[in-house]
Motif scaffolding. Structure first.
Motif, PDB file in Angstrom:
ATOM      1  N   THR A  32     -16.466 -20.885 -16.365  1.00 27.62           N
ATOM      2  CA  THR A  32     -16.702 -21.675 -15.155  1.00 27.62           C
ATOM      3  C   THR A  32     -15.543 -22.625 -14.888  1.00 27.62           C
ATOM      4  OG1 THR A  32     -19.072 -21.554 -15.533  1.00 27.62           O
ATOM      5  CG2 THR A  32     -18.321 -23.235 -14.012  1.00 27.62           C
ATOM      6  N   GLY A  33     -15.034 -23.258 -15.937  1.00 24.97           N
ATOM      7  CA  GLY A  33     -13.900 -24.163 -15.771  1.00 24.97           C
ATOM      8  C   GLY A  33     -12.651 -23.442 -15.314  1.00 24.97           C
ATOM      9  N   LEU A  34     -12.421 -22.249 -15.846  1.00 23.91           N
ATOM     10  CA  LEU A  34     -11.258 -21.470 -15.417  1.00 23.91           C
ATOM     11  C   LEU A  34     -11.389 -21.028 -13.970  1.00 23.91           C
ATOM     12  CD1 LEU A  34     -10.658 -19.401 -18.654  1.00 23.91           C
ATOM     13  CD2 LEU A  34      -9.154 -21.149 -17.696  1.00 23.91           C
ATOM     14  N   CYS A  35     -12.603 -20.691 -13.547  1.00 24.32           N
ATOM     15  CA  CYS A  35     -12.824 -20.332 -12.138  1.00 24.32           C
ATOM     16  C   CYS A  35     -12.552 -21.538 -11.236  1.00 24.32           C
ATOM     17  CB  CYS A  35     -14.236 -19.802 -11.934  1.00 24.32           C
ATOM     18  SG  CYS A  35     -14.505 -18.161 -12.623  1.00 24.32           S
ATOM     19  N   ASP A  36     -12.964 -22.729 -11.692  1.00 25.01           N
ATOM     20  CA  ASP A  36     -12.673 -23.951 -10.928  1.00 25.01           C
ATOM     21  C   ASP A  36     -11.176 -24.208 -10.857  1.00 25.01           C
ATOM     22  OD1 ASP A  36     -15.400 -24.331 -10.544  1.00 25.01           O
ATOM     23  OD2 ASP A  36     -15.600 -25.753 -12.210  1.00 25.01           O
ATOM     24  N   ASP A  37     -10.478 -23.982 -11.974  1.00 22.88           N
ATOM     25  CA  ASP A  37      -9.024 -24.152 -11.997  1.00 22.88           C
ATOM     26  C   ASP A  37      -8.348 -23.188 -11.019  1.00 22.88           C
ATOM     27  OD1 ASP A  37      -9.409 -26.046 -13.971  1.00 22.88           O
ATOM     28  OD2 ASP A  37      -8.802 -24.719 -15.613  1.00 22.88           O
ATOM     29  N   LEU A  38      -8.808 -21.950 -11.002  1.00 19.56           N
ATOM     30  CA  LEU A  38      -8.251 -20.947 -10.090  1.00 19.56           C
ATOM     31  C   LEU A  38      -8.485 -21.353  -8.639  1.00 19.56           C
ATOM     32  CD1 LEU A  38      -6.984 -18.121  -9.588  1.00 19.56           C
ATOM     33  CD2 LEU A  38      -9.312 -17.245  -9.618  1.00 19.56           C
ATOM     34  N   ARG A  39      -9.691 -21.807  -8.355  1.00 20.05           N
ATOM     35  CA  ARG A  39     -10.018 -22.241  -6.985  1.00 20.05           C
ATOM     36  C   ARG A  39      -9.109 -23.397  -6.565  1.00 20.05           C
ATOM     37  NH1 ARG A  39     -14.893 -23.242  -7.968  1.00 20.05           N
ATOM     38  NH2 ARG A  39     -15.630 -21.122  -7.769  1.00 20.05           N
ATOM     39  N   ALA A  40      -8.846 -24.340  -7.476  1.00 23.78           N
ATOM     40  CA  ALA A  40      -7.969 -25.472  -7.173  1.00 23.78           C
ATOM     41  C   ALA A  40      -6.534 -25.002  -6.931  1.00 23.78           C
ATOM     42  CB  ALA A  40      -8.012 -26.488  -8.317  1.00 23.78           C
TER      43      ALA A  40
END
Length: 131
Positions: A32-40
């Motif tokens: 989930t954190g990596l997906c948030d990083d990608l979105r950012a």
């Protein structure tokens, strides 16, 4: 496995895609954190048209279903944000596993599917109908 985004405006070169370095093995809680990083990263590019984030998977560890799940979720996140991901330095076993489960990713250093490879010409056989 995630990192804090720096405050303020981010400087992004329009010719150089953002890079998300994946080191592993990655746990389910980190996805989930990596997906948030990608979105950012996709939002930071702010480019017109589809944005690309390069995912450096060289340090991801041994290929397995966890890596496949992570990459599938990252691709879905990128598509939902109007972008896409490109893999950098994938292990040949990981590429084979992705092919086995039917996931196709663009890989750095390879021509895109819609572009013919350099130096390849189509041959026409005598008697072939003209299209």
């Amino acid at each position: 496995m995630s990192y804090a985004c720096p405050r303020g405006l981010q400087i992004v070169d329009a010719m150089t895609p953002a890079v998300l370095v994946l080191t592993g093995p990655v746990t389910r809680d980190e996805v989930t954190g990596l997906c948030d990083d990608l979105r950012a990263l996709l939002e930071a590019t702010g480019a017109r048209g589809p944005s690309v984030v390069v995912c450096d998977v060289g340090g991801l560890g041994p290929p397995g279903l966890g890596a496949v799940d992570l990459l599938a979720r990252l691709e879905l996140t990128a598509r939902r944000a109007g972008g896409r991901i490109r893999l950098r330095d994938p292990d040949p076993a990981l590429r084979a596993l992705l092919d086995l489960v039917g996931l196709r990713f663009e890989v750095e250093g390879q021509p895109e599917q819609r572009e013919p490879a350099l130096g390849v010409e189509e041959a026409v056989e005598p008697g072939d109908p003209a299209l």
